[in-house]
Design an enzyme around this catalytic site. Structure first.
Site, PDB file in Angstrom:
ATOM      1  N   CYS A   1       2.291  -0.878   4.128  1.00  0.00           N
ATOM      2  CA  CYS A   1       1.356   0.083   4.577  1.00  0.00           C
ATOM      3  C   CYS A   1       0.793  -0.682   5.917  1.00  0.00           C
ATOM      4  O   CYS A   1       0.378  -1.934   5.702  1.00  0.00           O
ATOM      5  CB  CYS A   1       0.246   0.275   3.275  1.00  0.00           C
ATOM      6  SG  CYS A   1      -1.059   1.283   4.103  1.00  0.00           S
TER       7      CYS A   1
ATOM      8  N   HIS B   1       2.613   9.338   0.641  1.00  0.00           N
ATOM      9  CA  HIS B   1       1.969   8.342   1.105  1.00  0.00           C
ATOM     10  C   HIS B   1       0.813   8.515   1.905  1.00  0.00           C
ATOM     11  O   HIS B   1      -0.438   8.221   1.760  1.00  0.00           O
ATOM     12  CB  HIS B   1       3.026   7.186   1.599  1.00  0.00           C
ATOM     13  CG  HIS B   1       2.263   6.049   2.071  1.00  0.00           C
ATOM     14  ND1 HIS B   1       2.553   4.767   1.278  1.00  0.00           N
ATOM     15  CD2 HIS B   1       1.312   5.692   2.783  1.00  0.00           C
ATOM     16  CE1 HIS B   1       1.688   3.778   1.730  1.00  0.00           C
ATOM     17  NE2 HIS B   1       1.121   4.394   2.991  1.00  0.00           N
ATOM     18  N   GLU B   2       1.146   9.204   3.038  1.00  0.00           N
ATOM     19  CA  GLU B   2       0.096   9.826   4.047  1.00  0.00           C
ATOM     20  C   GLU B   2      -0.831  10.610   3.339  1.00  0.00           C
ATOM     21  O   GLU B   2      -2.144  10.708   3.834  1.00  0.00           O
ATOM     22  CB  GLU B   2       0.727  10.273   5.208  1.00  0.00           C
ATOM     23  CG  GLU B   2       1.667   9.330   5.947  1.00  0.00           C
ATOM     24  CD  GLU B   2       1.076   7.844   6.337  1.00  0.00           C
ATOM     25  OE1 GLU B   2      -0.115   7.837   6.838  1.00  0.00           O
ATOM     26  OE2 GLU B   2       1.803   6.790   6.204  1.00  0.00           O
TER      27      GLU B   2
ATOM     28  N   HIS C   1      -3.430   8.744   1.563  1.00  0.00           N
ATOM     29  CA  HIS C   1      -4.658   8.280   2.525  1.00  0.00           C
ATOM     30  C   HIS C   1      -5.767   9.455   2.611  1.00  0.00           C
ATOM     31  O   HIS C   1      -6.786   8.903   2.643  1.00  0.00           O
ATOM     32  CB  HIS C   1      -3.975   7.868   3.885  1.00  0.00           C
ATOM     33  CG  HIS C   1      -3.342   6.369   3.931  1.00  0.00           C
ATOM     34  ND1 HIS C   1      -4.090   5.309   3.437  1.00  0.00           N
ATOM     35  CD2 HIS C   1      -2.073   6.040   4.203  1.00  0.00           C
ATOM     36  CE1 HIS C   1      -3.205   4.209   3.700  1.00  0.00           C
ATOM     37  NE2 HIS C   1      -1.810   4.601   4.080  1.00  0.00           N
TER      38      HIS C   1
END
Length: 140
Positions: free
Chosen positions: A60, A102-103, A106
């Protein structure tokens, strides 16, 4: 994305979410590996995910010096808004599903460490032996 890519080879692709660069927006950009165009995610949300998962190491840009073993679904469907305001759904699989998930994490205030199994800790990047190689998927 181009400047970040010049600093390090991202064989698995890379992404960045607006909150990582101080923008309070539900937006992210994912650059898949190779010559594939970047994927822009505006107001994305995962609508379905497969029950079939695997674990792969992830890095990351928020903390570049460690890698963590993260379980994720092998297939997700994401609903997002286009630049013209239309809502579209797209299915992503394997490595691309991992990058997109993953994004989106966030944007939901999660880091990959929140997805790691209990008792599994991130490892220093020096111990990670897969830098510069794509994720491997058995039988796929």
């Amino acid at each position: 994305m181009e400047r970040i890519g010049q600093v390090h080879p991202f064989a698995k692709g890379m992404g960045i979410a607006a909150p990582q660069i101080g923008l309070a927006r539900s937006a992210a950009v994912v650059q898949p590996p190779g010559e594939t165009p970047a994927i822009v995610l505006l107001n994305p949300r995962i609508t379905t995910s497969s029950g079939e998962t695997d674990e792969q190491y992830e890095g990351c840009l928020s903390f570049f010096d460690v890698r963590g073993l993260v379980p994720r679904p092998l297939k997700i469907t994401v609903e997002t808004t286009t630049l013209t305001g239309e809502t579209v759904s797209t299915v992503y699989e394997r490595g691309l599903a991992r990058l997109i998930h993953h994004e989106i994490d966030h944007l939901d205030g999660l880091l990959y460490t929140a997805r790691m199994r209990p008792g599994v800790d991130p490892i220093p990047v020096e111990e990670y032996r897969q830098t510069g190689r794509a994720w491997e998927y058995d039988g796929l």
